[in-house]
Each structure stands twice: as structure tokens, then as C-alpha cells.
Design a protein around this motif. Sequence first.
Motif, mmCIF file in Angstrom:
data_model
loop_
_atom_site.group_PDB
_atom_site.id
_atom_site.type_symbol
_atom_site.label_atom_id
_atom_site.label_comp_id
_atom_site.label_asym_id
_atom_site.label_seq_id
_atom_site.Cartn_x
_atom_site.Cartn_y
_atom_site.Cartn_z
ATOM 1 N N PRO A 108 11.741 28.048 -92.426
ATOM 2 C CA PRO A 108 11.886 28.465 -91.114
ATOM 3 C C PRO A 108 11.966 27.562 -90.196
ATOM 4 O O PRO A 108 11.852 26.367 -90.020
ATOM 5 C CB PRO A 108 10.362 29.103 -90.863
ATOM 6 N N ASN A 109 12.733 28.228 -89.055
ATOM 7 C CA ASN A 109 12.920 27.179 -87.704
ATOM 8 C C ASN A 109 11.582 27.363 -86.903
ATOM 9 O O ASN A 109 11.170 28.404 -86.754
ATOM 10 C CB ASN A 109 14.071 27.612 -86.875
ATOM 11 N N VAL A 110 11.229 26.201 -86.345
ATOM 12 C CA VAL A 110 9.994 26.010 -85.688
ATOM 13 C C VAL A 110 9.885 25.441 -84.562
ATOM 14 O O VAL A 110 10.687 24.501 -84.222
ATOM 15 C CB VAL A 110 8.669 25.447 -86.679
ATOM 16 N N ARG A 111 8.911 25.570 -83.632
ATOM 17 C CA ARG A 111 8.611 24.832 -82.152
ATOM 18 C C ARG A 111 7.354 24.176 -82.376
ATOM 19 O O ARG A 111 6.461 24.625 -83.173
ATOM 20 C CB ARG A 111 8.557 25.563 -81.193
ATOM 21 N N VAL A 112 7.496 22.607 -82.246
ATOM 22 C CA VAL A 112 6.425 21.661 -82.730
ATOM 23 C C VAL A 112 5.762 21.205 -81.518
ATOM 24 O O VAL A 112 6.765 20.720 -80.537
ATOM 25 C CB VAL A 112 6.845 20.695 -83.526
ATOM 26 N N GLY A 118 2.042 11.392 -82.763
ATOM 27 C CA GLY A 118 2.835 12.032 -83.778
ATOM 28 C C GLY A 118 1.801 13.015 -84.390
ATOM 29 O O GLY A 118 2.304 13.759 -85.241
ATOM 30 N N THR A 119 0.723 13.262 -83.907
ATOM 31 C CA THR A 119 -0.376 14.165 -84.625
ATOM 32 C C THR A 119 0.036 15.608 -84.187
ATOM 33 O O THR A 119 0.276 15.778 -82.956
ATOM 34 C CB THR A 119 -2.065 13.837 -84.233
ATOM 35 N N LEU A 120 0.012 16.576 -85.174
ATOM 36 C CA LEU A 120 0.497 17.995 -84.506
ATOM 37 C C LEU A 120 -0.365 18.832 -84.069
ATOM 38 O O LEU A 120 -1.807 18.415 -84.448
ATOM 39 C CB LEU A 120 0.924 18.694 -85.963
ATOM 40 N N VAL A 121 -0.195 19.451 -83.063
ATOM 41 C CA VAL A 121 -1.234 20.226 -82.153
ATOM 42 C C VAL A 121 -0.755 21.646 -82.511
ATOM 43 O O VAL A 121 -1.875 22.372 -82.419
ATOM 44 C CB VAL A 121 -0.961 19.781 -80.678
ATOM 45 N N GLU A 170 8.632 18.696 -99.612
ATOM 46 C CA GLU A 170 9.603 17.846 -98.850
ATOM 47 C C GLU A 170 8.939 16.976 -97.905
ATOM 48 O O GLU A 170 7.670 17.376 -97.500
ATOM 49 C CB GLU A 170 10.740 18.839 -97.864
ATOM 50 N N ALA A 171 9.481 15.896 -97.465
ATOM 51 C CA ALA A 171 8.740 14.745 -96.764
ATOM 52 C C ALA A 171 9.454 14.473 -95.646
ATOM 53 O O ALA A 171 10.925 14.449 -95.725
ATOM 54 C CB ALA A 171 8.183 13.672 -97.595
ATOM 55 N N SER A 172 8.875 14.266 -94.389
ATOM 56 C CA SER A 172 9.720 13.827 -93.243
ATOM 57 C C SER A 172 8.873 13.094 -92.446
ATOM 58 O O SER A 172 7.620 12.885 -92.646
ATOM 59 C CB SER A 172 10.219 15.091 -92.323
ATOM 60 N N ASP A 173 9.510 12.013 -91.688
ATOM 61 C CA ASP A 173 8.745 11.236 -90.457
ATOM 62 C C ASP A 173 8.925 11.836 -89.215
ATOM 63 O O ASP A 173 8.446 11.311 -88.246
ATOM 64 C CB ASP A 173 9.119 9.792 -90.723
ATOM 65 N N ASP A 174 10.107 12.465 -88.953
ATOM 66 C CA ASP A 174 10.401 13.178 -87.620
ATOM 67 C C ASP A 174 10.737 14.516 -87.596
ATOM 68 O O ASP A 174 11.079 14.950 -86.529
ATOM 69 C CB ASP A 174 11.692 12.325 -87.306
ATOM 70 N N LEU A 175 10.172 15.460 -88.739
ATOM 71 C CA LEU A 175 10.427 16.863 -88.593
ATOM 72 C C LEU A 175 11.806 17.466 -88.500
ATOM 73 O O LEU A 175 11.875 18.537 -88.210
ATOM 74 C CB LEU A 175 9.361 17.227 -87.414
ATOM 75 N N GLN A 176 12.779 16.423 -88.400
ATOM 76 C CA GLN A 176 14.009 16.794 -88.467
ATOM 77 C C GLN A 176 14.861 16.429 -90.016
ATOM 78 O O GLN A 176 15.837 17.307 -90.214
ATOM 79 C CB GLN A 176 14.713 15.805 -87.293
ATOM 80 N N HIS A 177 14.550 15.420 -90.260
ATOM 81 C CA HIS A 177 15.425 14.964 -91.701
ATOM 82 C C HIS A 177 14.121 15.215 -92.902
ATOM 83 O O HIS A 177 13.156 14.342 -92.677
ATOM 84 C CB HIS A 177 15.824 13.640 -91.573
ATOM 85 N N ALA A 208 4.723 9.317 -95.779
ATOM 86 C CA ALA A 208 5.373 10.209 -94.816
ATOM 87 C C ALA A 208 4.666 10.580 -93.970
ATOM 88 O O ALA A 208 3.222 10.605 -94.245
ATOM 89 C CB ALA A 208 6.116 11.475 -95.816
ATOM 90 N N ARG A 209 4.899 11.118 -92.727
ATOM 91 C CA ARG A 209 3.991 11.411 -91.614
ATOM 92 C C ARG A 209 3.849 13.009 -91.850
ATOM 93 O O ARG A 209 2.738 13.537 -91.630
ATOM 94 C CB ARG A 209 4.662 11.402 -90.482
ATOM 95 N N TYR A 210 4.803 13.790 -92.687
ATOM 96 C CA TYR A 210 4.673 15.191 -92.655
ATOM 97 C C TYR A 210 4.955 15.499 -94.063
ATOM 98 O O TYR A 210 6.044 15.025 -94.702
ATOM 99 C CB TYR A 210 5.351 15.828 -91.482
#
Length: 454
Positions: A108-112, A118-121, A170-177, A208-210
Motif C-alpha cells: 500500500p501507498n501510505v502517508r507517514v 524518526g518515531t512514527l506517530v 521487509e526492512a527500511s531506514d527511510d520508509l522509501q527504500h 533497521a528502523r522500520y
Amino acid sequence: MSRMLNLGWLALGVVMLAGAQEKPADFATQVPLAISGNGPWYRLDLPLSVQLQARQTDLSDLRVFNAAGEAQAYALARESAQTRDGGKLHEVKWFPLYNAADASERAPNVRVQSTTSGTLVEVQPSSQLEAGEEVLRGWLLDASAIKAPLQQLILDWTSERDGFQRFSIEASDDLQHWQPWGEGQVARLTFSDERIEQHEVALPGQSARYLRLLWDSPNSAPTLTSVQLKSSDPRNVPLPLVWSQEVAGSSSKAGEYTWQLPVGLNVERVQVEIRQSNSLAPVTLAGRRESSLPWQTLNSGLLYRLTQNAQDVVQNELQLYGQTVQQLKLTVDERGGGLGEQAPNLKYAVRATQVIFLARGDGPYSLAVGNPRVKTANLPLATLIPDFKPEKLATLGKATVQSEAVVTQTSTATTAAVAGTNWKKIGLWAVLLLSVVFLGAMAFSLLRKPPANT
């Protein structure tokens, strides 16, 4: 008298020195090594095929030699499940990932929305979905507060969703890659009035951050009720597991299978071959070091190979805790249909062993194992490498076995070498004993001699 004692100590020193002067021919198996990178210390990941040639379980008969046949100073980097750091559990936040039911893209495409750290809200779909159009495709996990390699994922979900849950990780540090981290599988099953649950998923031991979990089967994700991540100390990342070749089993009665390992090994995991689809087998695994000892229960669990959506879902592994075993026995509850009349093959995994040696003299270097008589000669890492720190291992030069084909001495040559060494030791011990007898006779003579008249 003092001179006689000195001669005795000299003879003893000669014997001890002769025992330390081991040669490659004293060992049944030799393999050539290739080195690369910066020395003088080199690190070798010991292949399991070479380790199995050892005659001592603790690898006391392992040596490294240079071209002149001189033994090299070395250390072993090993660990057992009993001494390994159990890791640290972290409670993390998780956010649903929704997508349209007819969406062609799986992710899914998401808005973050996140904080400066970097903590997700908040995580929301990129476009507004009406009721009935949205499908829960997976979950986004916030691991930004964990500053250590991730070893395990532990999930729990609502009780109305039984059966198997399969998803990609899947793992990512920037939510893009995003980088693939393999697949996960959890389950909640009922068998013979017993509830069997599988909540843990192994992770590759990276940071990984995410993390993003996207469901494969079923197509929609369950509602999670708990998410935990287990991390390890970055200064003490566990060595990887190495797997054996298949070992053939035997069966003396229905529902019971046994396997014989080449030597006693600290086994941490086994993988049982399941040949037929739609096999379900509750099992108990036992082990022992030798036939004269009683069987000890090691673990129990549910093995299966089930076809779902034209794909096989397989759970064929059991975890052990590093006990030393040479024989394994699997007992199957055949109410599930069993594993067939023919004994299945088995693979086992042990924790990797690293050999670190200080290269002295000219190469090429070789590794030798296979001598039941020699004593341990490895040093502590802190002694071999001054100011040693665990992170320094990655900077050492690398040694590799040039060929998996193990060079083994003929039995005649090995026997002759051992026999020659034994005769040399016997001769030197004879010299020592004669020296001791001579010293005793001299002392007795001096004691019996009457004192001189003054």
C-alpha cells in the motif's frame, strides 16, 4: 647432588618439548588454506565437513601449520546456546497498512507522520478509502528506538483467526527504500484437543528502523494484539548456524526413527525430511551421547507439510539448546498420519566455529585435525590478539579452505606416524626414569656413607 638434579630436570624438559613438537603427519586430516587481506592475524570459518574429521569433540586436536611444518598460535571463537546472550525484548508500535480490495500493487501507498527522531506517530492510506473497499494488507512496525541487530519477531493476533499466517518481511531506514528480509510464518492450530501455537519468526540479525509485514496467505492480515522484537548486543552478534548434509535414518518400530551422527556435536537445530504433502506429525525428539546412556527428551513440536492455495506450507524444524549428542530419536504421534514407513533423512545445524591464527613463517598454511592423543593448544583471544575487542574480528585477514575435498592421510601412514611418535616418547621417558633411578641410588649411597672423622 645438585648437578644430578639439574640433569633430571633437563631430561624432563626434553620430554615435554618433544611432546609439544607436533607435525602435520601426526594428524589424520589436513587441508590447505588460502589467505587474503591484512595479517598477521587471519580468521577462518571452519567448514563443518572439516570439523567432523576431528577426533575430539572440543576440537582439542585442531592445529594450524606453516610450510615448514611449524605449529601456529591460534584461538577458537565458539559459543554454545547455554552461554549465549538471550537477547533483549522490546515492545514496539505497529500501524495497519490498508489498500483497496482491487489494488494491483501489493504494497500500500501510505502517508507517514513522524517525530524528528524518526518515531512514527501516524500512518494513513495515501487516498481515502470508503467502507467496504479497504483490505488490511499488513503491518508497519516502528523499531527506530532499537539501536541493535534484530534477531526475532514475536507476534500475537486475535483468536478468531486460526490456521497458518504467511507474510513477507521487509526492512527500511527511510520508509522509501525496502530490503527483503525473507518470509515469516506463524500458526495457531488445534490437534487432538490440544492447541498448538507458533508465534516466533527468526530475523537475519541486522539493524533497521522500520519493518513492513505484507500478508501472502491469507490475502488479508489478521488484527495484531502484541508485537515484540528481540535484539542482540551489537558487540556479541551470534555466529551463524552451519547445516550438515542429509543423514539417513533407521526405524525399528512404527512411529520411531533414529539417526547416528559422526561424532558428538552441540546440535542447535534439526530439519526432518517430510516427503508427502498433507502430512501432520506431532513429535518428540530425544538424544544421547552414546548407546549405553538413557534417552533424554530435547524438544517436542508439530511438523507438517500442508498444501494451501496450490502451495506447500512446511514446518520441518525443531530447535535444540546446544546439548552434545551423537544419537537422535524422533517419536511420532501417528494419530496425525505419521511420516511414512521409511525413515526420513535428517539435517542438523551447529553454531559456526571460527579459527583465528597468528601467521608465523612462510606459507602456504594448512589446517590439521584428527589426533585423539594430543592436548588442547588454543589460546584465549585476548592473549592471541593484544587489546582484543569483539569488533576487531571483522578487520582481520581472511583464511579459507582451498578445497572442500579433505586431504586425509592413509591409515598406514597415520599409524606409522603415531607409532613413531610413541616410540620416541617411550625412549625419552626411559631416559628420564633411568635418571631418576640413578639419582635415587646416589642419594641412598650418600645417606649410607658414614660421616668423616674429624
